[in-house]
Write an enzyme that holds these catalytic residues in place. Structure first.
Site, mmCIF file in Angstrom:
data_model
loop_
_atom_site.group_PDB
_atom_site.id
_atom_site.type_symbol
_atom_site.label_atom_id
_atom_site.label_comp_id
_atom_site.label_asym_id
_atom_site.label_seq_id
_atom_site.Cartn_x
_atom_site.Cartn_y
_atom_site.Cartn_z
ATOM 1 N N ASN A 15 0.876 -1.182 0.000
ATOM 2 C CA ASN A 15 0.000 0.000 0.000
ATOM 3 C C ASN A 15 0.904 1.220 0.000
ATOM 4 O O ASN A 15 1.493 1.560 1.027
ATOM 5 C CB ASN A 15 -0.891 -0.041 1.248
ATOM 6 C CG ASN A 15 -1.684 1.248 1.421
ATOM 7 O OD1 ASN A 15 -1.795 2.043 0.495
ATOM 8 N ND2 ASN A 15 -2.227 1.446 2.620
ATOM 9 N N TRP A 16 1.006 1.860 -1.151
ATOM 10 C CA TRP A 16 1.950 2.976 -1.292
ATOM 11 C C TRP A 16 1.419 4.263 -0.662
ATOM 12 O O TRP A 16 2.153 5.250 -0.558
ATOM 13 C CB TRP A 16 2.263 3.230 -2.771
ATOM 14 C CG TRP A 16 2.973 2.102 -3.457
ATOM 15 C CD1 TRP A 16 3.376 0.919 -2.890
ATOM 16 C CD2 TRP A 16 3.357 2.046 -4.824
ATOM 17 N NE1 TRP A 16 3.998 0.134 -3.840
ATOM 18 C CE2 TRP A 16 3.997 0.796 -5.033
ATOM 19 C CE3 TRP A 16 3.230 2.915 -5.907
ATOM 20 C CZ2 TRP A 16 4.506 0.414 -6.279
ATOM 21 C CZ3 TRP A 16 3.740 2.538 -7.144
ATOM 22 C CH2 TRP A 16 4.371 1.294 -7.325
ATOM 23 N N LYS A 17 0.152 4.292 -0.301
ATOM 24 C CA LYS A 17 -0.473 5.490 0.286
ATOM 25 C C LYS A 17 -0.235 6.708 -0.635
ATOM 26 O O LYS A 17 -0.191 6.551 -1.847
ATOM 27 C CB LYS A 17 0.033 5.729 1.712
ATOM 28 C CG LYS A 17 -0.038 4.456 2.557
ATOM 29 C CD LYS A 17 0.179 4.693 4.014
ATOM 30 C CE LYS A 17 0.191 3.349 4.726
ATOM 31 N NZ LYS A 17 0.178 3.499 6.177
ATOM 32 N N HIS A 104 -9.424 0.991 5.057
ATOM 33 C CA HIS A 104 -8.093 1.198 5.643
ATOM 34 C C HIS A 104 -8.212 2.136 6.845
ATOM 35 O O HIS A 104 -9.003 3.087 6.838
ATOM 36 C CB HIS A 104 -7.132 1.772 4.597
ATOM 37 C CG HIS A 104 -5.721 1.769 5.099
ATOM 38 N ND1 HIS A 104 -5.242 2.759 5.929
ATOM 39 C CD2 HIS A 104 -4.720 0.879 4.959
ATOM 40 C CE1 HIS A 104 -3.989 2.477 6.251
ATOM 41 N NE2 HIS A 104 -3.646 1.340 5.679
ATOM 42 N N GLU A 106 -6.574 4.562 7.865
ATOM 43 C CA GLU A 106 -6.436 6.004 7.604
ATOM 44 C C GLU A 106 -7.717 6.578 7.002
ATOM 45 O O GLU A 106 -8.058 7.735 7.233
ATOM 46 C CB GLU A 106 -5.206 6.250 6.704
ATOM 47 C CG GLU A 106 -3.920 6.039 7.503
ATOM 48 C CD GLU A 106 -2.769 5.430 6.754
ATOM 49 O OE1 GLU A 106 -2.737 5.489 5.513
ATOM 50 O OE2 GLU A 106 -1.871 4.867 7.422
ATOM 51 N N GLU A 176 -5.262 -5.032 10.712
ATOM 52 C CA GLU A 176 -4.216 -4.027 10.889
ATOM 53 C C GLU A 176 -4.484 -3.242 12.163
ATOM 54 O O GLU A 176 -5.255 -2.261 12.145
ATOM 55 C CB GLU A 176 -4.214 -3.065 9.705
ATOM 56 C CG GLU A 176 -4.005 -3.740 8.366
ATOM 57 C CD GLU A 176 -3.449 -2.764 7.344
ATOM 58 O OE1 GLU A 176 -2.327 -2.972 6.895
ATOM 59 O OE2 GLU A 176 -4.131 -1.779 7.035
ATOM 60 N N GLY A 182 2.573 2.087 10.702
ATOM 61 C CA GLY A 182 3.514 3.185 10.509
ATOM 62 C C GLY A 182 4.238 3.608 11.771
ATOM 63 O O GLY A 182 4.876 4.658 11.797
ATOM 64 N N SER A 222 3.510 -2.338 10.371
ATOM 65 C CA SER A 222 4.967 -2.361 10.547
ATOM 66 C C SER A 222 5.592 -3.724 10.244
ATOM 67 O O SER A 222 6.517 -4.153 10.936
ATOM 68 C CB SER A 222 5.340 -1.885 11.958
ATOM 69 O OG SER A 222 4.945 -0.533 12.136
ATOM 70 N N GLY A 243 2.862 -1.266 4.292
ATOM 71 C CA GLY A 243 2.900 0.162 3.988
ATOM 72 C C GLY A 243 4.326 0.624 3.731
ATOM 73 O O GLY A 243 4.868 0.489 2.639
ATOM 74 N N GLY A 244 4.969 1.165 4.769
ATOM 75 C CA GLY A 244 6.298 1.763 4.630
ATOM 76 C C GLY A 244 7.310 0.886 3.903
ATOM 77 O O GLY A 244 8.058 1.372 3.046
HETATM 78 C C1 PEP Z 1 -0.734 -0.028 6.044
HETATM 79 O O1 PEP Z 1 -0.921 1.167 5.971
HETATM 80 O O2 PEP Z 1 -1.553 -0.785 5.505
HETATM 81 C C2 PEP Z 1 0.432 -0.515 6.781
HETATM 82 C C3 PEP Z 1 0.430 -1.743 7.181
HETATM 83 O O3 PEP Z 1 1.461 0.394 6.992
HETATM 84 P P1 PEP Z 1 2.907 0.083 7.676
HETATM 85 O O4 PEP Z 1 3.411 -1.221 7.071
HETATM 86 O O5 PEP Z 1 3.762 1.241 7.299
HETATM 87 O O6 PEP Z 1 2.674 -0.047 9.139
#
Ligand code: PEP
Length: 263
Positions: A15-17, A104, A106, A176, A182, A222, A243-244
């Site tokens: 997920n590049w956001k 999600h 966010e 999640e 994040g 994470s 994500g990251g």
């Molecule tokens: C996400 O936003 O779906 C996510 C899992 O982010 P991160 O891996 O950065 O925690």
């Protein structure tokens, strides 16, 4: 449909956001496509670029003959009309985008989406044959209050309210925990496994045990190359939403490889 959850083959999705620009999105997609092709077919790999780069990324991957799956980070439930700024399932399918994330954290906690709205988006997508990864998870306060399973159950029941059993093969769940996204704080494999097991129990209650057994439940929060293997070894964890660590091909591909090697 290749995103389908057949035999719960692990699925790893980036997920590049709201990151990348046109050139870096194309370069990252190409690198991930090349690397995932060499990992082979023990894992299904997908990416969710920002809306505005989806067309360019899909075209580029199609021209390269890549099997990498491309999804959107969100979708709206209405097919067309006066919904300024929104994007419909039909528009995404028109581009060759195979699936979308819904719910999600966010979207829920920064943009204020309700459980009901997430349910409408999920139902609209799967009823059009568009794949969905329905994201759920508790906040830190909810976890501290011992409400993890109750929050997941509420979000699942609302998120799946308009989904029929015959649509489940193109739907996955991503657990999640909001406090892990994040932040660098990952759920322990035991905590994640316990939440995933409870989630599968809710799916069984809604649709029956065989359907729950076939449903992919991904972990997100994470995930990094050095914790992926341990998480993906848990019996109810079928891959990850990343994500990251999906913004560079090297760590993302190491995570995909960990998923391939743990099943
Ligand atoms: C996400 O936003 O779906 C996510 C899992 O982010 P991160 O891996 O950065 O925690």
């Amino acid at each position: 449909m290749t995103m389908s959850s057949a035999a719960r083959k692990p699925l790893v999705v980036g997920n590049w956001k709201m990151n990348t620009d046109r050139a870096s999105a194309l370069a990252l997609a190409r690198d991930v496509a090349g690397g995932s092709a060499s990992i082979g077919d023990r894992v299904v790999v997908g990416i969710c670029p920002p809306f505005v780069y989806l067309d360019a990324v899909v075209r580029d991957l199609q021209a390269a003959g890549s099997k990498l799956h491309v999804g959107a980070q969100d979708v709206y439930f209405e097919p067309e009309g006066a919904f300024t700024g929104e994007v419909s399932v039909g528009m995404l399918e028109d581009l060759g985008v195979e699936f979308s994330l819904t719910g999600h954290s966010e979207r829920r906690h920064v943009l204020g989406e309700s459980d009901e709205l997430v349910g409408k988006k999920t139902a609209a997508a799967v009823s059009a044959g568009h794949g969905v990864i329905l994201c759920i998870g508790e906040t830190l306060d909810e976890r501290r209050a011992g409400r993890t399973d109750a929050v997941n159950e509420r979000q699942l029941r609302a998120g799946l309210a308009g989904v029929g059993a015959e649509q489940l093969s193109i739907l996955s769940i991503a657990y999640e925990p909001v406090w892990a996204i994040g932040t660098g704080n990952t759920a322990t494999p035991d905590d994640a496994q316990s939440a995933h097991h409870a989630i599968r129990g809710v799916i069984a209650d809604l649709f029956g045990a065989p359907e729950a057994d076939r449903m992919r439940v991904l972990y997100g929060g994470s995930v990094k190359p050095d914790n992926a293997r341990e998480l993906f070894s848990c019996p109810d964890i079928d891959g990850g939403l990343i994500g990251g660590a999906s913004l560079k091909s090297e760590p993302f591909l190491r995570i995909a490889l960990a998923a391939a090697e743990t099943r």
